[in-house]
Design an enzyme around this catalytic site. Structure first.
Site, PDB file in Angstrom:
ATOM      1  N   SER A  27       0.915  -1.085  -0.095  1.00  0.00           N
ATOM      2  CA  SER A  27      -0.019  -0.024  -0.031  1.00  0.00           C
ATOM      3  C   SER A  27       1.104   1.188   0.149  1.00  0.00           C
ATOM      4  O   SER A  27       1.927   1.333  -0.783  1.00  0.00           O
ATOM      5  CB  SER A  27      -0.876  -0.087   1.038  1.00  0.00           C
TER       6      SER A  27
ATOM      7  N   HIS B 166      -2.145  -1.472  -3.627  1.00  0.00           N
ATOM      8  CA  HIS B 166      -3.429  -0.448  -3.546  1.00  0.00           C
ATOM      9  C   HIS B 166      -2.678   0.941  -4.481  1.00  0.00           C
ATOM     10  O   HIS B 166      -2.091   1.116  -3.704  1.00  0.00           O
ATOM     11  CB  HIS B 166      -3.458  -0.152  -2.251  1.00  0.00           C
TER      12      HIS B 166
ATOM     13  N   ASP C 280      -5.381  -5.177   5.346  1.00  0.00           N
ATOM     14  CA  ASP C 280      -5.446  -6.103   4.023  1.00  0.00           C
ATOM     15  C   ASP C 280      -4.489  -7.090   3.853  1.00  0.00           C
ATOM     16  O   ASP C 280      -3.324  -6.756   3.809  1.00  0.00           O
ATOM     17  CB  ASP C 280      -5.655  -5.239   2.746  1.00  0.00           C
TER      18      ASP C 280
END
Length: 329
Positions: free
Chosen positions: A146, A173, A266
């Site tokens: 991310s 992401h 996540d």
């Protein structure tokens, strides 16, 4: 300018008129040399004054994405895309400088910088041939990240040796509109070709596929990854947990996951599934992360076998997945 040391990092800046002076102050205040500044316009300048890296300021929705694509195609040096303008803290400034130094390690020799069109290395194209090399079953490893992930991925791919029986799936992401730009930048970081997953791809050793943000994917027992046509059922795009569940079901013990810098949790649930089928779970070390929430969450959910810097993770993967030598048990 002539008195600058030979090893000083030389930066070209493309930005709006009101931002150029601010970027120059930050860069020169950190000991870098701004050798060129101008507007974000195509074609790019014919002369680069020995620049090692290009900093492009992207002004939100006003920036033409096609223009940015053109910059990446024409630039003879690595490109850093800046989102959100100038930061106010010293930490922001130092992170910007660190990113520029990291990218500059991939810079072309200065003797090449004036021949922009002729000497820029062509991007590699990943071809889907539909067969696995030597009829062997490669490892499938998911690289999740991310915030701070793109930088870590670049360092990882730069350090990753060739000729490994591994296929990599990148679950980063990031906004859909910038995935192909990230894929192009990662493609330049090392010897592994990087491309965005198409409608259907056969997964082969030596490839890096970026999982789409706008469409969930499915893995089947024929070593294929297929766009499902519907969105990820999650606030995360792409959904690392959902991808890991698919990988565990299709590849069993010959799979793994490496979680890099990022915010949120996540991937933590999917890591447990990967570990449960005999796969490995590794993370980027907290001290080398921009934000360590993502790898930290994995450590709370299951046993992490190995943690290290992106370069250390690359070397460890080479050791873990090296093909067996004849006569050696």
């Amino acid at each position: 300018m002539d008195d600058m040391p030979e090893d000083v990092l030389r930066v070209a800046v493309l930005a709006g008129e009101h931002e150029r002076g601010s970027f120059r102050n930050v860069l020169e205040g950190e000991g870098l040399e701004v050798v060129l500044d101008g507007a974000l316009e195509l074609p790019l300048p014919a002369t680069w004054n020995g620049a090692d890296v290009l900093l492009v300021a992207m002004e939100g929705e006003q920036v033409d994405r096609t223009k940015v694509q053109g910059v990446l195609q024409q630039s003879p040096v690595p490109v850093l895309l800046n989102h959100g303008g100038i930061g106010a803290s010293e930490i922001w400034s130092r992170r910007l400088i660190d990113k520029l130094h990291t990218l500059a390690r991939r810079a072309l020799p200065h003797a090449w910088v004036d021949a922009v069109q002729d000497n820029r290395p062509e991007l590699r194209v990943v071809r889907d041939s539909g067969t696995l090399p030597d009829n062997s079953s490669p490892w499938l490893v998911v690289l999740g990240g991310s915030i701070g992930g793109p930088r870590a991925l670049a360092q990882f791919l730069e350090a990753l040796p060739e000729q490994l029986p591994v296929v990599l799936l990148v679950a980063q992401h990031i906004s859909e509109s910038y995935q192909d730009l990230l894929a192009e930048q990662l493609d330049r970081c090392g010897s592994w070709p990087v491309a965005l997953v198409g409608d259907e791809q056969t997964l082969e050793a030596g490839q890096v596929w970026m999982v789409p943000a706008e469409s969930a994917v499915e893995l089947d027992d024929q070593a294929r990854v297929i766009r499902s046509g519907h969105a990820w059922d999650s606030i995360y795009q792409p959904d690392i947990d959902a991808l890991l569940e698919q990988v565990a079901g299709a590849w069993a013990g010959r799979c793994g996951v490496i979680l890099f810098s990022g915010l949120g949790e996540d991937g933590s649930r999917g890591c447990t599934t990967i570990s449960g089928v005999g796969g490995f779970v590794w993370t980027q070390s907290a001290e080398s992360c921009t934000i360590s929430n993502l790898p930290d969450a994995a450590g709370r959910s299951c046993r992490v076998e190995f943690s290290g810097t992106p370069a250390q993770l690359a070397r460890q993967l080479a050791l873990r997945c090296q093909p067996a030598q004849p006569g050696i048990n």
